[in-house]
Write a protein that holds these residues in place. Structure first.
Motif, PDB file in Angstrom:
ATOM      1  N   GLY A 193       0.805  -1.205   0.000  1.00 44.73           N
ATOM      2  CA  GLY A 193       0.000   0.000   0.000  1.00 44.73           C
ATOM      3  C   GLY A 193       0.844   1.263   0.000  1.00 44.73           C
ATOM      4  N   GLY A 194       2.021   1.194  -0.593  1.00 47.37           N
ATOM      5  CA  GLY A 194       2.909   2.347  -0.666  1.00 47.37           C
ATOM      6  C   GLY A 194       3.690   2.626   0.602  1.00 47.37           C
ATOM      7  N   ARG A 195       3.613   1.728   1.589  1.00 45.69           N
ATOM      8  CA  ARG A 195       4.301   1.935   2.860  1.00 45.69           C
ATOM      9  C   ARG A 195       5.250   0.776   3.158  1.00 45.69           C
ATOM     10  NH1 ARG A 195       4.015   7.204   3.474  1.00 45.69           N
ATOM     11  NH2 ARG A 195       1.865   7.984   3.430  1.00 45.69           N
ATOM     12  N   PHE A 196       6.252   1.071   3.954  1.00 47.51           N
ATOM     13  CA  PHE A 196       7.259   0.079   4.335  1.00 47.51           C
ATOM     14  C   PHE A 196       6.611  -1.115   5.024  1.00 47.51           C
ATOM     15  CE2 PHE A 196      10.135  -1.523   7.683  1.00 47.51           C
ATOM     16  CZ  PHE A 196      11.204  -1.943   6.902  1.00 47.51           C
ATOM     17  N   GLU A 229      17.433 -10.160   8.041  1.00 43.31           N
ATOM     18  CA  GLU A 229      16.568  -8.990   8.182  1.00 43.31           C
ATOM     19  C   GLU A 229      17.413  -7.732   8.143  1.00 43.31           C
ATOM     20  OE1 GLU A 229      13.047  -7.131  11.033  1.00 43.31           O
ATOM     21  OE2 GLU A 229      14.344  -8.726  11.817  1.00 43.31           O
ATOM     22  N   ALA A 230      16.938  -6.732   7.436  1.00 37.63           N
ATOM     23  CA  ALA A 230      17.625  -5.441   7.343  1.00 37.63           C
ATOM     24  C   ALA A 230      16.809  -4.393   8.086  1.00 37.63           C
ATOM     25  CB  ALA A 230      17.807  -5.032   5.885  1.00 37.63           C
ATOM     26  N   ARG A 231      17.493  -3.391   8.582  1.00 34.75           N
ATOM     27  CA  ARG A 231      16.834  -2.268   9.247  1.00 34.75           C
ATOM     28  C   ARG A 231      17.329  -0.980   8.605  1.00 34.75           C
ATOM     29  NH1 ARG A 231      14.080  -4.193  13.538  1.00 34.75           N
ATOM     30  NH2 ARG A 231      14.700  -6.239  14.374  1.00 34.75           N
ATOM     31  N   PRO A 232      16.771  -0.649   7.427  1.00 34.67           N
ATOM     32  CA  PRO A 232      17.225   0.549   6.712  1.00 34.67           C
ATOM     33  C   PRO A 232      16.957   1.805   7.539  1.00 34.67           C
ATOM     34  CG  PRO A 232      15.766  -0.810   5.352  1.00 34.67           C
ATOM     35  CD  PRO A 232      15.664  -1.322   6.737  1.00 34.67           C
ATOM     36  N   ASP A 233      17.782   2.830   7.292  1.00 33.54           N
ATOM     37  CA  ASP A 233      17.534   4.077   7.999  1.00 33.54           C
ATOM     38  C   ASP A 233      16.308   4.773   7.415  1.00 33.54           C
ATOM     39  OD1 ASP A 233      18.312   5.538   5.666  1.00 33.54           O
ATOM     40  OD2 ASP A 233      20.387   5.636   6.348  1.00 33.54           O
ATOM     41  N   ALA A 234      15.853   5.802   8.096  1.00 30.83           N
ATOM     42  CA  ALA A 234      14.610   6.470   7.719  1.00 30.83           C
ATOM     43  C   ALA A 234      14.671   7.035   6.307  1.00 30.83           C
ATOM     44  CB  ALA A 234      14.297   7.583   8.720  1.00 30.83           C
ATOM     45  N   ALA A 235      15.841   7.509   5.897  1.00 28.73           N
ATOM     46  CA  ALA A 235      15.961   8.096   4.558  1.00 28.73           C
ATOM     47  C   ALA A 235      15.741   7.056   3.471  1.00 28.73           C
ATOM     48  CB  ALA A 235      17.333   8.749   4.401  1.00 28.73           C
ATOM     49  N   ALA A 239      12.657   6.961   0.810  1.00 24.26           N
ATOM     50  CA  ALA A 239      12.920   6.900  -0.623  1.00 24.26           C
ATOM     51  C   ALA A 239      12.173   5.741  -1.266  1.00 24.26           C
ATOM     52  CB  ALA A 239      14.420   6.773  -0.871  1.00 24.26           C
ATOM     53  N   ALA A 240      12.207   4.563  -0.617  1.00 24.22           N
ATOM     54  CA  ALA A 240      11.511   3.391  -1.167  1.00 24.22           C
ATOM     55  C   ALA A 240      10.010   3.636  -1.233  1.00 24.22           C
ATOM     56  CB  ALA A 240      11.819   2.155  -0.333  1.00 24.22           C
ATOM     57  N   GLU A 241       9.448   4.266  -0.212  1.00 18.75           N
ATOM     58  CA  GLU A 241       8.026   4.569  -0.226  1.00 18.75           C
ATOM     59  C   GLU A 241       7.686   5.551  -1.337  1.00 18.75           C
ATOM     60  OE1 GLU A 241       6.813   3.833   4.469  1.00 18.75           O
ATOM     61  OE2 GLU A 241       7.211   5.881   3.764  1.00 18.75           O
ATOM     62  N   ALA A 242       8.554   6.526  -1.572  1.00 24.19           N
ATOM     63  CA  ALA A 242       8.319   7.489  -2.657  1.00 24.19           C
ATOM     64  C   ALA A 242       8.330   6.789  -4.012  1.00 24.19           C
ATOM     65  CB  ALA A 242       9.377   8.596  -2.618  1.00 24.19           C
ATOM     66  N   ILE A 243       9.254   5.839  -4.184  1.00 28.33           N
ATOM     67  CA  ILE A 243       9.309   5.076  -5.441  1.00 28.33           C
ATOM     68  C   ILE A 243       8.042   4.254  -5.613  1.00 28.33           C
ATOM     69  CG2 ILE A 243      10.502   3.202  -6.639  1.00 28.33           C
ATOM     70  CD1 ILE A 243      13.104   4.205  -5.258  1.00 28.33           C
TER      71      ILE A 243
END
Length: 305
Positions: A193-196, A229-235, A239-243
């Motif tokens: 749904g466009g979210r992490f 499991e990865a824990r990406p930073d907020a940025a 960015a992934a959500e924007a894509i």
């Protein structure tokens, strides 16, 4: 008529989804792409909610793949009033690495240095201002198919002359600067749904085939890959959500690698077919299929309202 139809192609990838729907008592119509036909004059979709689960890698399993058929079918069903998840517009992005990179770059995010051509003969000239090594990629690929690395201009020219460079089913090729990946791992950020939703680090041991699903990992001859499991930073998550939102991705994975030369995150792939990670309870501690079914229930409530 059931409220949910699922169009799929792979014989095993979606058994966990179907099992999760069965556990919840959610009725659905499972439509296999093989043998499917539709009437362009028919104004009745198979269900108010259609879930497209066709993979770009389907061309690897059968030459008469459903990739382009599905784009037309999803547009038709949307035109009849169905809510289509990962519909024709999303498929058009999924089916073109060139379009994916343009979309990512327009968001101001870094991508690998890339040139796009439609003739193999144009690859050496297109690569002339790139730093070697380079990779040549098929515009439509899957599971690492259609990617070959060339360490210098001479080896690329020889491959073009010999006709051994990759081919793409749409006749579009990408030549791309090879990115040395920090730690040997890429990160796949799954969105819903466009979210992490979650993220995993994938270490393919140098292989380009980084499919993380159970069936992929069990494929005979497939190089071993390591999933954590990865824990990406907020940025990176932002960015992934924007894509995902720009690609109108209802569900899918965004892949990024950290360039070891300068630490730049370079996004390079949008995948609208999420199989989810193998052994999710071991790796994540929870099953993303349950979250997916939660979300599908919410979408069903909307189409029933």
């Amino acid at each position: 008529m059931t409220d949910l139809a699922v169009l799929y192609e792979h014989p095993a990838w979606f058994q966990p989804l179907f099992a999760a729907l069965d556990r919840r008592g959610i009725g659905y119509l499972a439509l296999h792409a093989d043998g499917h036909a539709y009437d362009p004059a028919d104004t009745a979709p198979p269900a108010p909610l259609v879930f497209n689960r066709i993979a770009m890698s389907s061309f690897l399993r059968q030459p008469e793949h459903p990739i382009f058929y599905t784009q037309a079918l999803m547009a038709h069903w949307a035109g009849t009033g169905a809510r289509v998840l990962n519909g024709a517009g999303t498929l058009a992005v999924d089916a073109s690495k060139a379009r994916q990179l343009s979309l990512i770059a327009k968001l101001g995010l870094a991508i690998p240095a890339t040139r796009v051509v439609h003739r193999a003969a144009d690859l050496p000239a297109a690569a002339s201002d790139l730093r070697f090594p380079i990779v040549v990629k098929a515009n439509i690929g899957g599971s690492g198919a259609g990617i070959i690395r060339y360490d210098d201009a001479a080896s690329l020219a020889e491959a073009v002359a010999a006709g051994t460079v990759p081919e793409s089913i749409d006749r579009v090729l990408l030549v791309q600067g090879y990115v040395p990946v920090r730690g040997g791992k890429i990160t796949r950020i799954e969105t819903l749904g466009g979210r992490f939703l979650y993220a995993i680090d994938v270490d393919g041991g140098g292989s380009f085939d980084l499919c993380p699903a159970d069936v992929c990992l069990a494929t005979p001859g497939k190089p071993a890959i390591t999933l954590t499991e990865a824990r990406p930073d907020a940025a990176l998550i932002q960015a992934a959500e924007a894509i995902a939102q720009a690609a109108k991705l209802d569900i899918g994975g965004i892949e990024v690698m950290i360039d070891d030369r300068d630490g730049t995150p370079r996004f390079y792939d949008i995948n609208a077919l999420s199989n989810f990670v193998a052994n999710p309870l071991d790796i994540l501690g929870w099953d993303p299929h349950e979250r997916l079914v939660d979300w599908l229930e919410a979408q069903l409530a909307k189409v029933r309202a």
